[in-house]
Design an enzyme around this catalytic site. Structure first.
Site, PDB file in Angstrom:
ATOM      1  N   ARG A  39      -7.560   3.299   7.865  1.00  9.57           N
ATOM      2  CA  ARG A  39      -7.010   3.766   9.138  1.00  9.57           C
ATOM      3  C   ARG A  39      -6.904   5.288   9.174  1.00  9.57           C
ATOM      4  NH1 ARG A  39      -1.779   0.127   8.025  1.00  9.57           N
ATOM      5  NH2 ARG A  39      -3.399  -1.011   6.890  1.00  9.57           N
ATOM      6  N   LYS A  61      -5.486  -0.187  -6.927  1.00 10.70           N
ATOM      7  CA  LYS A  61      -5.650  -1.640  -6.848  1.00 10.70           C
ATOM      8  C   LYS A  61      -5.706  -2.238  -8.248  1.00 10.70           C
ATOM      9  CE  LYS A  61      -8.417  -1.741  -2.578  1.00 10.70           C
ATOM     10  NZ  LYS A  61      -7.525  -2.581  -1.764  1.00 10.70           N
TER      11      LYS A  61
HETATM   12  N1  BES Z   1     -10.438  -2.096   1.980  1.00 16.95           N
HETATM   13  C1  BES Z   1      -9.119  -2.638   1.945  1.00 16.95           C
HETATM   14  C2  BES Z   1      -9.012  -3.953   2.700  1.00 16.95           C
HETATM   15  C3  BES Z   1      -9.542  -5.174   2.003  1.00 16.95           C
HETATM   16  C4  BES Z   1      -8.808  -5.778   0.997  1.00 16.95           C
HETATM   17  C5  BES Z   1     -10.715  -5.746   2.401  1.00 16.95           C
HETATM   18  C6  BES Z   1      -9.284  -6.909   0.386  1.00 16.95           C
HETATM   19  C7  BES Z   1     -11.183  -6.882   1.800  1.00 16.95           C
HETATM   20  C8  BES Z   1     -10.463  -7.473   0.789  1.00 16.95           C
HETATM   21  C9  BES Z   1      -8.144  -1.666   2.579  1.00 16.95           C
HETATM   22  O1  BES Z   1      -8.428  -0.322   2.412  1.00 16.95           O
HETATM   23  C10 BES Z   1      -6.824  -1.912   1.920  1.00 16.95           C
HETATM   24  O2  BES Z   1      -6.712  -1.680   0.768  1.00 16.95           O
HETATM   25  N2  BES Z   1      -5.852  -2.393   2.706  1.00 16.95           N
HETATM   26  C11 BES Z   1      -4.578  -2.706   2.190  1.00 16.95           C
HETATM   27  C12 BES Z   1      -3.553  -2.246   3.205  1.00 16.95           C
HETATM   28  C13 BES Z   1      -2.138  -2.308   2.715  1.00 16.95           C
HETATM   29  C14 BES Z   1      -1.925  -1.292   1.627  1.00 16.95           C
HETATM   30  C15 BES Z   1      -1.219  -2.059   3.873  1.00 16.95           C
HETATM   31  C16 BES Z   1      -4.489  -4.220   1.992  1.00 16.95           C
HETATM   32  O3  BES Z   1      -5.013  -4.968   2.828  1.00 16.95           O
HETATM   33  O4  BES Z   1      -3.940  -4.623   0.982  1.00 16.95           O
HETATM   34 MN    MN Z   2      -7.640   0.461   0.614  1.00 20.36          MN
END
Ligand code: BES
Ligand code: MN
Ligand code: ZN
Length: 486
Positions: free
Chosen positions: A344, A270
């Site tokens: 997931r 990230k």
């Molecule tokens: N924990 C995050 C989701 C999240 C992101 C929660 C921002 C709150 C704020 C999750 O593990 C994640 O990173 N999801 C990705 C999925 C994507 C790579 C398909 C996302 O939402 O960007």
């Molecule tokens: Mn994630």
């Protein structure tokens, strides 16, 4: 926090023995018959335009002659609902925040108080006094407030007490969930989460806990969960909580909470900005712990199982890589196209593990997708289920707990995006509809029982100046569990 009720007529409010009186006023005018010692200054303030009966407005009156409480705060409510009452109470308590008022009496003019109002009052009072201290012991108290007395008439006293009891139990659960969500990842590891679960079992005899370590998780065969954890030095834990409130033969409700104690994204790392907020990525797990606490206090006649897959998602020489294919506990293979879609990967194995409890229903709770935040913002959690009964029960529970959710679709067409040339499925689909494809991914592991998924990415914590956990959706989940009692 000590919350109680007292039977007292609004015409005798000036005799209330408290440091402060918070009077919530609903409607466009003050037409309730009030104690004249209070009615006179209030009528005057309204006539002068100093107190407008508009939601969130308050007026502070100091040492009114003949009124026993040295401080009187008026708070206008937008209506008579528990939600309107709660927000008026919150404004009123905010107006008293910097006073020395330890004991606040709360009364309402123009609202017939029932159990839900009392429950809402407790939630507002606990919210006004929670302070995070674990890594900041110097933090000053939020307010002097320690005791709240809800003024009711005789007819509503019993309901008020019911609501207070429920509110305190749910409030304890919310506070526990907030607290763990707030703790930074170096103070909230999978091991520490498991220890908190054990502590819960120690203090509540109806709760039992079993914790699986890496070896035990390998033995069960949770290849997908383990794949996420393999890049971290921090040991994973699979926490199994059980609450028995009904006959052993009664099928349990299973709650599954995402417990990623820190989500860097892994190799699909990230950006640096706001990455600290990924310490909240165990909000689903925290809400399961909080719900167990509330349920253990209220002792409904249900059986409940809590499953928490907990680990960190880190980049490392041993990390899962984009393109890697992992084998889930269900036997289905998964091509990991994005290591940041890790939630997931944990949840699917926990969902398969849930089968062994022959559940009446399974609800998973996860800070799963940024896309859900885009879709619903921070007010409502995303609800995904194909089961109409479960949908309305969870929606009702959210309504009752002032912790609302909103139903999202699960049409077959959304499943297309998860196709992979190298495995049974990919772990991500196209960017558009990302919250839905995430739910479709989970759905592939839930064929054997009734299932719902709550995406709490927008509701589990707040960003900005008030950054911190919210304790949601503990109120929704607790109300749901209570609704399943026999
Ligand atoms: N924990 C995050 C989701 C999240 C992101 C929660 C921002 C709150 C704020 C999750 O593990 C994640 O990173 N999801 C990705 C999925 C994507 C790579 C398909 C996302 O939402 O960007
Ligand atoms: Mn994630
Ligand atoms: Zn995550």
């Amino acid at each position: 926090m000590d919350v109680r009720h007292q039977i007292l007529s609004l015409t005798a409010l000036s005799s209330l023995n408290a440091d402060a009186l918070l009077l919530v006023v609903a409607g466009d005018s003050l037409d309730t018959k009030l104690d004249p010692k209070l009615a006179a200054p209030i009528d005057d303030a309204i006539a002068q335009g100093d107190f407008v009966l508009k939601a969130s407005r308050t007026l502070y009156l100091h040492r009114q002659p003949g009124v026993r409480a040295g401080r009187v705060v008026l708070a206008a409510a937008s209506g008579t609902s528990p939600k309107a009452f709660k927000s008026a109470v919150a404004s009123g308590l905010a107006a008293l925040k910097h006073t020395g008022a330890k004991h606040v009496g709360v009364a309402a003019a123009g609202i017939e108080l029932d159990a839900s109002h009392a429950e809402a009052l407790v939630a507002a009072a606990l919210d006004a006094t929670y302070v995070y201290r674990h890594t900041k012991p110097s933090a000053p108290p939020a307010a002097a407030l320690a005791t709240v007395t809800l003024v009711t008439d005789k007819v509503h006293a019993k309901m008020a007490q019911l609501g207070i009891t429920r509110g305190l139990a749910i409030g304890a659960g919310v506070t526990l969930a907030r607290e763990w969500a707030n703790r930074p990842a170096n103070h909230c590891t999978p091991t520490l989460l498991a220890e908190q679960a054990k502590k819960l079992a120690k203090s509540h005899q109806d709760v039992k806990v079993e914790v699986l370590d890496r070896k035990a998780i390998e033995k069960v065969g949770m290849g997908s969960f383990l794949a996420v954890s393999q890049g971290s030095e921090e040991a994973p834990r699979f926490i199994v909580l059980r609450y028995q409130g009904a006959a052993k033969t009664k099928a349990p409700i299973v709650l599954v909470g995402k417990g990623v104690t820190f989500d860097t994204g892994g190799i699909s790392i990230k950006p640096a900005a706001e990455m600290d907020e990924m310490k909240f990525d165990m909000g689903g797990a925290a809400s399961v712990l909080g719900t167990f606490l509330a349920v253990a206090e209220l002792k409904p006649k249900v059986n409940l199982v809590g499953l928490i897959p907990a680990c960190e998602n880190m980049p490392d020489g041993r990390s899962l890589k984009p393109g890697d294919v992992v084998t889930s506990l269900s036997g289905q293979t998964i091509e990991v196209l994005n290591t940041d879609a890790e939630g997931r990967l944990l949840l699917c194995d926990a969902l398969t593990y849930a089968e062994r409890f022959k559940p009446a229903a399974v609800v998973d709770i996860a800070t799963l997708t940024g896309a859900c935040v885009i879709a619903l913002g921070n007010h409502r959690s995303g609800l995904f289920t194909a089961d109409e009964t479960l949908a309305s029960e969870l929606q009702d529970a959210g309504q009752a707990g002032l912790d609302p959710c909103w139903r999202m679709p699960l049409d077959e067409e959304y499943d297309e995006g998860l196709k992979s040339n190298f495995a049974d499925m990919a772990n991500v689909g196209p960017r558009a509809g990302g919250a839905i494809t995430a739910a479709m991914f989970l759905r592939r592991f839930t064929a054997k029982y009734r299932w719902a998924h709550l995406d709490i990415a927008g509701t589990a914590w707040k960003s900005g100046a008030a950054k911190g956990g919210t304790g949601r959706p503990v109120p929704l989940l607790t109300h749901f569990v209570l609704s399943q009692a026999s």
